[in-house]
Design a protein around this motif. Structure first.
Motif: not given
Length: 486
Positions: A220-224, A238-239, A279-282
């Protein structure tokens, strides 16, 4: 000739012609399939008429052949069968063959046309069998198997620069030599394995999928980073903490309530394994962007052959926002094989380039001549070099200062991510303990590892990826880098 006799003669002639036509069809059109049919006893008699070729690891045979008194003159033997079963599979006179024993059967039994010299091609005599040379490092394999010990689980080690499989362990395991023959003893051994509730014949490294838990957070970090949601692992996210799941009245908290997860950077969020951040990032990314990143790393590939086919790892579709949030921490319906999570770590270690895993270096004619050789193949560009570098740095912090300190190796750069995945209805069963990692000796030698412990004798409160799986990964990485002087 009277009419009835003439009709009988014509009918008999038609029967003979039909029989000849059918025999011709069987020989020409179906001959190969009938010869190769596992129920054709001649296949087994031919296959075991002489010693089989060997499967090798580290330059030494891990299989052999022994003479018997029956029609099947030889049977397969195994050295340290339980250690190597996830690699070799089995070759049984009564129950067929699997994995490398099956996929390379024609090389191993001498029936491959590439093994025949001109005289053998004419006389159809059995050729000298060939060998299968694996990529497995025996020291890594032993470290994985002994590290898992009495636990139920699996471990995979890859060379990130080539994709070569260095270790492939699954426990509990089984001895393929215990049912290699056709005796009553062999039959009893087979039946006992079939009835064993622990499923020792299941190759958990390749064929079992698990919720990856927090190890999925690096994806998920990679996608962000790839999609520009954040520019670096040190930019605040922003979490909120707690985070209310979209469309619900349920607040998500972090395992460690005192962890600095509110608006944490990706580095800090990985170090403390902040559920709320990912969770927020996804949700902010949306499931389609997370899915695209997952596919680049091998998820949803139903035809991943190494050459044994791996089960498909899954990032689900059709989720609502709250389900997408849960997927961001590797839960909901996200599933992955240990091989898949080793591929994730491998791509990060290899500066974003993912190599296709393979466990056979080459097959030979039984001497030094190779029939074919695996040169390694690029699976795809899983992420940019910048993204990979950022994640290497953040995963290094996890090992140096966070939940992965059990994987530290003096003098070696190590990055990792722990994971504890919920298991059972309402998380009623003991969780799965995960650890994915990479080690870089700084001299061009790297290794990427994934370990999952499905079940152990540890108390529930003591189950953690860093505590159970981390030390196993460390021993595998040390074994892989031992010949580099590290």
């Amino acid at each position: 000739m009277n009419k009835p006799l003439r009709r009988a003669s014509i009918f008999s002639l038609l029967l003979v012609l039909s029989l000849l036509a059918w025999a011709t069809y069987v020989q020409l059109a179906r001959g190969d399939s009938l010869r190769d049919n596992s129920h054709n006893s001649r296949v087994a008699i031919s296959q075991y008429a002489g010693p089989l070729g060997d499967i090798l690891a580290g330059g030494k045979p891990i299989t052999g052949s022994a003479s018997t008194d029956g029609d099947l003159k030889y049977k397969r033997t195994y050295t340290d069968g339980k250690l190597w079963a996830p690699v070799t599979g089995y070759a049984s006179q009564s129950y067929g063959s699997t994995q490398l024993e099956a996929l390379d059967r024609q090389v191993l039994d001498g029936s491959d046309s590439r093994l025949k010299n001109p005289l053998e091609a004419v006389t159809r005599e059995r050729s000298k069998p060939g060998d299968v040379i694996t990529t497995i490092n025996p020291a890594v394999q032993k470290a994985a198997y002994e590290g898992l010990g009495n636990k139920t689980g699996a471990a995979v080690a890859l060379d990130p620069t080539t994709g070569a499989v260095l270790g492939l362990a699954s426990t509990p395991s089984y001895d393929p030599g215990s049912f290699a023959g056709s005796s009553t003893k062999d039959q009893k051994a087979w039946l006992a394995l079939q009835k064993d509730e622990k499923q020792p014949m299941l190759n958990r490294a390749l064929r079992q999928t698990y919720p990856p838990g927090s190890t999925f957070k690096v994806l998920v970090a990679a996608a962000a980073l790839e999609n520009g949601l954040y520019s670096s692992v040190d930019e605040p996210t922003k979490s909120p903490d707690p985070y209310r799941l979209p469309g619900t009245v349920t607040d998500m908290h972090n395992e460690n309530r005192s962890a600095p997860c509110e608006n944490a950077t990706i580095r800090t969020a990985l170090e403390y394994s902040c559920n709320t951040v990912f969770a927020k990032m996804a949700v902010d990314l949306g499931q389609s962007k997370v899915a695209a990143q997952a596919e680049k790393l091998g998820f949803d590939d139903s035809k991943l052959d190494i050459p044994v086919r791996a089960a498909k790892s899954l990032y689900p579709s059709g989720m609502n926002d709250s389900q997408t949030a849960l997927s961001g921490m590797g839960q909901f319906d996200v599933t992955a094989t240990p091989l898949q999570m080793a591929m994730v770590s491998s791509a990060i270690a290899n500066d974003g380039k993912l190599m296709t895993p393979y466990e056979v270096d080459r097959t030979t004619d039984g001497s030094a001549s190779a029939l074919d050789r695996n040169q390694g193949k690029t699976y795809g560009e899983a992420m940019s070099k910048h993204t990979a570098s950022e994640l290497q740095s953040a995963m290094g912090t996890v090992v140096d200062e966070g939940t992965g300190t059990n994987a530290k190796i003096p003098g070696v750069t190590v990055g990792g991510k722990t994971g504890t995945a919920q298991h059972g209805e309402n998380n009623s069963a003991n969780p799965y303990a995960w650890f994915i990692s990479y080690a870089d000796a700084g001299n061009g030698h790297k290794v990427a590892v994934a370990v999952v412990v499905e079940d152990s004798d540890a108390a529930r409160a003591d189950i953690s990826g860093g505590g159970l799986a981390g030390p196993i990964a460390k021993s595998m990485m040390k074994a892989a880098l031992a010949d580099t002087g590290s």
